[in-house]
Design a protein around this motif. Structure first.
Motif, PDB file in Angstrom:
ATOM      1  N   LEU A  88       0.829  -1.209   0.000  1.00 19.05           N
ATOM      2  CA  LEU A  88       0.000   0.000   0.000  1.00 19.05           C
ATOM      3  C   LEU A  88       0.864   1.260   0.000  1.00 19.05           C
ATOM      4  N   LEU A  89       1.944   1.251   0.742  1.00 17.22           N
ATOM      5  CA  LEU A  89       2.823   2.427   0.783  1.00 17.22           C
ATOM      6  C   LEU A  89       3.539   2.648  -0.547  1.00 17.22           C
ATOM      7  N   VAL A  90       3.958   1.574  -1.203  1.00 13.87           N
ATOM      8  CA  VAL A  90       4.559   1.718  -2.537  1.00 13.87           C
ATOM      9  C   VAL A  90       3.532   2.345  -3.472  1.00 13.87           C
ATOM     10  N   SER A  91       2.281   1.863  -3.419  1.00 14.65           N
ATOM     11  CA  SER A  91       1.214   2.400  -4.265  1.00 14.65           C
ATOM     12  C   SER A  91       0.948   3.869  -3.957  1.00 14.65           C
ATOM     13  N   ALA A  92       0.897   4.215  -2.687  1.00 10.48           N
ATOM     14  CA  ALA A  92       0.652   5.606  -2.287  1.00 10.48           C
ATOM     15  C   ALA A  92       1.772   6.513  -2.791  1.00 10.48           C
ATOM     16  N   GLY A  93       3.007   6.038  -2.696  1.00  6.49           N
ATOM     17  CA  GLY A  93       4.135   6.823  -3.197  1.00  6.49           C
ATOM     18  C   GLY A  93       4.053   7.045  -4.696  1.00  6.49           C
ATOM     19  N   LEU A 134       7.499   1.195  -9.555  1.00  9.42           N
ATOM     20  CA  LEU A 134       6.436   0.559 -10.333  1.00  9.42           C
ATOM     21  C   LEU A 134       6.746  -0.930 -10.510  1.00  9.42           C
ATOM     22  N   GLY A 135       7.992  -1.241 -10.798  1.00  5.50           N
ATOM     23  CA  GLY A 135       8.413  -2.639 -10.878  1.00  5.50           C
ATOM     24  C   GLY A 135       8.232  -3.355  -9.549  1.00  5.50           C
ATOM     25  N   SER A 136       8.533  -2.644  -8.457  1.00  6.89           N
ATOM     26  CA  SER A 136       8.346  -3.220  -7.127  1.00  6.89           C
ATOM     27  C   SER A 136       6.878  -3.552  -6.883  1.00  6.89           C
ATOM     28  N   ALA A 139       5.869  -6.589  -8.972  1.00  5.22           N
ATOM     29  CA  ALA A 139       6.440  -7.811  -8.388  1.00  5.22           C
ATOM     30  C   ALA A 139       5.669  -8.223  -7.134  1.00  5.22           C
ATOM     31  N   ARG A 140       5.352  -7.266  -6.289  1.00  4.61           N
ATOM     32  CA  ARG A 140       4.613  -7.573  -5.056  1.00  4.61           C
ATOM     33  C   ARG A 140       3.233  -8.133  -5.381  1.00  4.61           C
ATOM     34  N   HIS A 145       7.650 -11.201  -3.701  1.00  3.17           N
ATOM     35  CA  HIS A 145       7.949 -10.229  -2.659  1.00  3.17           C
ATOM     36  C   HIS A 145       9.434  -9.862  -2.593  1.00  3.17           C
ATOM     37  N   ALA A 146      10.309 -10.837  -2.654  1.00  4.07           N
ATOM     38  CA  ALA A 146      11.752 -10.547  -2.556  1.00  4.07           C
ATOM     39  C   ALA A 146      12.201  -9.619  -3.684  1.00  4.07           C
ATOM     40  N   LEU A 147      11.716  -9.848  -4.893  1.00  3.06           N
ATOM     41  CA  LEU A 147      12.049  -8.957  -6.010  1.00  3.06           C
ATOM     42  C   LEU A 147      11.496  -7.559  -5.745  1.00  3.06           C
TER      43      LEU A 147
END
Length: 186
Positions: A88-93, A134-136, A139-140, A145-147
């Protein structure tokens, strides 16, 4: 503090190199060409305001970078139960990166010379960080998850490097205050 062979502080040497770079000048020209219509729009948009007494770009970076750093902290310290929160934090960023980039582009339209070249490299770095995050996210969402964690860590490193250049423009050169070139010493 790390000093180069002639005693110059490394950070100053990096800034000078970027500011004087013909490659950075070509990058700026390419960005003006590719993003021309967007740059024309943001210059007259709500993203180009002094409503806060300064540019809105620097405080918006806190939301973007804070979200991404928070995701990486959850990745490192939160374990498996924190994966959803980190996603969620990656998405918010990523969502916050849109107005942040538009406000930064609006500020960049008022720069010239060395500041324009530094801003172009700053923008390229932040674009790279966005693509890493975006790649993160992808991948998630695909269960890798590790990627995703690795791409986020790389994204934070790139964002920090780009932020060094942006911080120089905002704090040292006064771009965030929209001072004129003579007031900035340029």
């Amino acid at each position: 503090m790390h000093r180069t062979t002639d005693g110059e502080i490394l950070s100053t040497a990096v800034l000078r190199t970027v500011a004087e770079s013909s490659t950075a000048e070509r990058l700026a020209a390419a960005q003006r060409l590719v993003y021309g219509p967007i740059l024309d729009w943001v210059r007259h948009s709500p993203f180009h305001t002094n409503a806060l007494g300064h540019s809105v770009h620097p405080p918006l970076t806190d939301i973007t970078l804070g979200s991404w750093m928070g995701a990486s902290l959850l990745d490192l310290a939160g374990g498996t139960p924190s994966r959803h929160g980190a996603t969620l934090l990656v998405s918010a960023g990523l969502l916050a990166a849109i107005p942040t980039a538009l406000a930064g582009a609006a500020d960049w339209t008022e720069t010239e010379g060395a500041d324009h070249r530094i801003g172009a490299v700053h923008a390229l770095g932040t674009d790279a960080a966005v693509f890493l995050f975006l790649g993160s996210l992808v991948a998630r969402l695909r269960g890798r998850h590790a990627l995703g964690v690795g791409l986020a860590a790389a994204g934070n490193a790139v964002a920090a490097s780009a932020g060094f250049l942006g911080g120089h423009l905002a704090l040292t050169r006064g771009i965030a205050g929209r001072a004129g070139p003579t007031e900035r010493g340029g």
